[in-house]
Design a protein around this motif. Sequence first.
Motif, PDB file in Angstrom:
ATOM      1  N   GLU A 156       0.849  -1.199   0.000  1.00 22.46           N
ATOM      2  CA  GLU A 156       0.000   0.000   0.000  1.00 22.46           C
ATOM      3  C   GLU A 156       0.881   1.244   0.000  1.00 22.46           C
ATOM      4  O   GLU A 156       1.924   1.269   0.672  1.00 22.46           O
ATOM      5  N   LYS A 194     -14.726  10.261 -11.397  1.00 25.77           N
ATOM      6  CA  LYS A 194     -13.537   9.433 -11.450  1.00 25.77           C
ATOM      7  C   LYS A 194     -13.446   8.763 -12.808  1.00 25.77           C
ATOM      8  O   LYS A 194     -14.447   8.550 -13.482  1.00 25.77           O
ATOM      9  N   GLU A 252     -12.005   5.578 -15.411  1.00 32.54           N
ATOM     10  CA  GLU A 252     -12.027   4.112 -15.355  1.00 32.54           C
ATOM     11  C   GLU A 252     -10.736   3.550 -14.749  1.00 32.54           C
ATOM     12  O   GLU A 252     -10.709   2.411 -14.290  1.00 32.54           O
ATOM     13  N   ASP A 310      -9.971   2.479  -9.963  1.00 29.70           N
ATOM     14  CA  ASP A 310     -10.775   1.324  -9.552  1.00 29.70           C
ATOM     15  C   ASP A 310     -10.745   1.167  -8.029  1.00 29.70           C
ATOM     16  O   ASP A 310     -10.320   2.073  -7.311  1.00 29.70           O
ATOM     17  N   ASP A 311     -11.183   0.017  -7.565  1.00 29.88           N
ATOM     18  CA  ASP A 311     -11.321  -0.202  -6.120  1.00 29.88           C
ATOM     19  C   ASP A 311      -9.994  -0.176  -5.371  1.00 29.88           C
ATOM     20  O   ASP A 311      -9.979  -0.123  -4.137  1.00 29.88           O
ATOM     21  N   GLN A 312      -8.889  -0.247  -6.108  1.00 30.85           N
ATOM     22  CA  GLN A 312      -7.578  -0.195  -5.456  1.00 30.85           C
ATOM     23  C   GLN A 312      -7.195   1.223  -5.049  1.00 30.85           C
ATOM     24  O   GLN A 312      -6.259   1.416  -4.289  1.00 30.85           O
ATOM     25  N   SER A 317      -8.174   5.082  -3.529  1.00 33.23           N
ATOM     26  CA  SER A 317      -9.101   5.870  -2.715  1.00 33.23           C
ATOM     27  C   SER A 317      -8.480   7.229  -2.443  1.00 33.23           C
ATOM     28  O   SER A 317      -7.264   7.393  -2.520  1.00 33.23           O
ATOM     29  N   ARG A 348      -4.120   0.681  -2.691  1.00 33.32           N
ATOM     30  CA  ARG A 348      -4.162  -0.392  -1.684  1.00 33.32           C
ATOM     31  C   ARG A 348      -3.133  -1.486  -1.937  1.00 33.32           C
ATOM     32  O   ARG A 348      -2.445  -1.923  -1.040  1.00 33.32           O
TER      33      ARG A 348
END
Lengths: 119, 113
Positions: free
Chosen positions: B18, B57, B59, B62-64, B66, B80
């Motif tokens: 991270e 945001k 494409e 992504d979820d990685q 923040s 992350r």
Amino acid sequence: AQTVTQSQPEMSVQEAETVTLSCTYDTSENNYYLFWYKQPPSRQMILVIRQEAYKQQNATENRFSVNFQKAAKSFSLKISDSQLGDTAMYFCAFMMANAGGTSYGKLTFGQGTILTVHP
Amino acid sequence: EPEVTQTPSHQVTQMGQEVILRCVPISNHLYFYWYRQILGQKVEFLVSFYNNEISEKSEIFDDQFSVERPDGSNFTLKIRSTKLEDSAMYFCASSVEKTSEQFFGPGTRLTVL
């Protein structure tokens, strides 16, 4: 989706001469902003000049001026009386101007043009 | 003259780790952005942030990824579990209004090994 194209990867000019950097863009939007940003070596990007698409008059900032051709989707930057301090990467960028609020300031950049001013 | 600052200037990390990239926007600005530039490629938009939430945001984001404004001055980007392809220069920017001039930081060069 918007795209911005800078077809000149590198340009050079002699000090005190004039140089023009090219930029074309593609959009179906009618209201938008166009920008030229300058990034000197190892320093942060700074705004050079900004153009609102609804304005027909070309923007000018001292030695920097643009040739905005809306129908042709062209937005070139002219630097007059080039100075050594103008040596930098120059980025053309596009931003939607959506009155409805769905655009939150996203800049779409071109690939950049490295300008070298020679003494 | 007020400036956007970013720390660190260079971060080296192992794949899967991270990382948190930090930015201090200009104090009276309300809109905050992250962009990245992979070596030799265009500067790409990642995310915009206003009123303590993500406004838009890409494409890529992504979820990685923040973002957070933890204390009213810092604006952070967290990745992350870094991948090799996350290696890039990451730029933070801020603006007073969403269509006004964006002021950029000097960037953080992230190298993922």
